[in-house]
Design a protein around this motif. Sequence first.
Motif, short mmCIF file in Angstrom:
data_model
loop_
_atom_site.label_atom_id
_atom_site.label_comp_id
_atom_site.label_asym_id
_atom_site.label_seq_id
_atom_site.Cartn_x
_atom_site.Cartn_y
_atom_site.Cartn_z
N CYS A 30 0.85 -1.19 0.00
CA CYS A 30 0.00 0.00 0.00
C CYS A 30 0.89 1.25 0.00
O CYS A 30 1.86 1.34 0.75
CB CYS A 30 -0.91 -0.01 1.23
SG CYS A 30 -1.97 1.44 1.35
N SER A 84 -8.77 10.89 7.82
CA SER A 84 -9.85 10.21 8.54
C SER A 84 -11.01 11.16 8.84
O SER A 84 -12.17 10.77 8.75
CB SER A 84 -9.34 9.55 9.82
OG SER A 84 -8.97 10.51 10.78
N GLU A 144 -7.43 4.34 12.69
CA GLU A 144 -6.93 2.96 12.84
C GLU A 144 -7.21 2.14 11.58
O GLU A 144 -6.40 1.31 11.17
CB GLU A 144 -7.56 2.27 14.05
CG GLU A 144 -7.16 2.87 15.37
CD GLU A 144 -7.97 4.11 15.77
OE1 GLU A 144 -7.59 4.77 16.76
OE2 GLU A 144 -8.99 4.43 15.12
N ARG A 145 -8.35 2.38 10.95
CA ARG A 145 -8.68 1.65 9.73
C ARG A 145 -7.71 2.04 8.62
O ARG A 145 -7.21 1.18 7.90
CB ARG A 145 -10.12 1.98 9.32
CG ARG A 145 -10.61 1.38 8.03
CD ARG A 145 -10.61 -0.14 8.00
NE ARG A 145 -11.34 -0.75 9.06
CZ ARG A 145 -12.58 -1.22 9.01
NH1 ARG A 145 -13.24 -1.13 7.88
NH2 ARG A 145 -13.14 -1.78 10.05
N MET A 152 -4.70 3.14 9.03
CA MET A 152 -3.40 2.56 9.39
C MET A 152 -3.34 1.08 9.01
O MET A 152 -2.29 0.60 8.59
CB MET A 152 -3.13 2.74 10.89
CG MET A 152 -2.89 4.19 11.31
SD MET A 152 -1.51 4.98 10.47
CE MET A 152 -0.15 3.97 11.02
N ASP A 153 -4.46 0.38 9.16
CA ASP A 153 -4.48 -1.03 8.74
C ASP A 153 -4.17 -1.17 7.26
O ASP A 153 -3.45 -2.08 6.86
CB ASP A 153 -5.85 -1.66 9.03
CG ASP A 153 -6.05 -1.98 10.50
OD1 ASP A 153 -5.07 -1.94 11.28
OD2 ASP A 153 -7.20 -2.29 10.87
N TYR A 154 -4.70 -0.26 6.44
CA TYR A 154 -4.39 -0.29 5.01
C TYR A 154 -2.91 0.00 4.79
O TYR A 154 -2.23 -0.70 4.03
CB TYR A 154 -5.20 0.75 4.23
CG TYR A 154 -6.69 0.63 4.35
CD1 TYR A 154 -7.32 -0.61 4.41
CD2 TYR A 154 -7.50 1.76 4.40
CE1 TYR A 154 -8.70 -0.71 4.52
CE2 TYR A 154 -8.87 1.67 4.51
CZ TYR A 154 -9.48 0.42 4.56
OH TYR A 154 -10.83 0.33 4.67
N GLU A 163 -0.41 -0.41 6.74
CA GLU A 163 0.46 -1.47 7.25
C GLU A 163 0.19 -2.81 6.58
O GLU A 163 0.68 -3.85 7.02
CB GLU A 163 0.28 -1.58 8.77
CG GLU A 163 0.75 -0.33 9.50
CD GLU A 163 0.36 -0.31 10.97
OE1 GLU A 163 -0.32 -1.25 11.44
OE2 GLU A 163 0.73 0.66 11.65
N ASP A 164 -0.60 -2.79 5.51
CA ASP A 164 -0.94 -3.98 4.73
C ASP A 164 -1.61 -5.07 5.57
O ASP A 164 -1.46 -6.26 5.31
CB ASP A 164 0.29 -4.54 4.00
CG ASP A 164 0.78 -3.58 2.93
OD1 ASP A 164 -0.05 -3.07 2.16
OD2 ASP A 164 2.00 -3.31 2.90
N LYS A 165 -2.37 -4.65 6.58
CA LYS A 165 -3.16 -5.59 7.37
C LYS A 165 -4.51 -5.84 6.72
O LYS A 165 -5.15 -6.84 6.99
CB LYS A 165 -3.35 -5.06 8.79
CG LYS A 165 -2.07 -4.99 9.59
CD LYS A 165 -2.32 -4.45 10.96
CE LYS A 165 -1.03 -4.35 11.75
NZ LYS A 165 -1.25 -3.69 13.05
N ARG A 166 -4.97 -4.88 5.91
CA ARG A 166 -6.23 -4.97 5.18
C ARG A 166 -6.03 -4.40 3.79
O ARG A 166 -5.19 -3.54 3.59
CB ARG A 166 -7.32 -4.11 5.84
CG ARG A 166 -7.79 -4.55 7.16
CD ARG A 166 -8.81 -3.51 7.67
NE ARG A 166 -9.32 -3.88 8.95
CZ ARG A 166 -10.56 -4.29 9.16
NH1 ARG A 166 -11.41 -4.32 8.18
NH2 ARG A 166 -10.96 -4.63 10.36
#
Length: 74
Positions: free
Chosen positions: A8, A25, A33-34, A36-38, A40-43
Amino acid sequence: MQVELGRCLLQERLNESDMTVEDLSRKLRTKPERLMDYMEDKRVMPLKTAISIAATVGCSVQDLYELQLAPWEK
């Protein structure tokens, strides 16, 4: 031609637009946080979200991720 999503690039796009995660945001009315998830490639961001982010930071949807050729396309 088919592509796969790589890393990302949202942080880079935010840097280019002089925006922070908090700025984005607030504009999108979503939790930092959502985002940040993108980042950090968590989502993987849904298409609707990617379109909204791209329009807000001033880039194209394709600029939000590194794109790689699918292995069978090489």
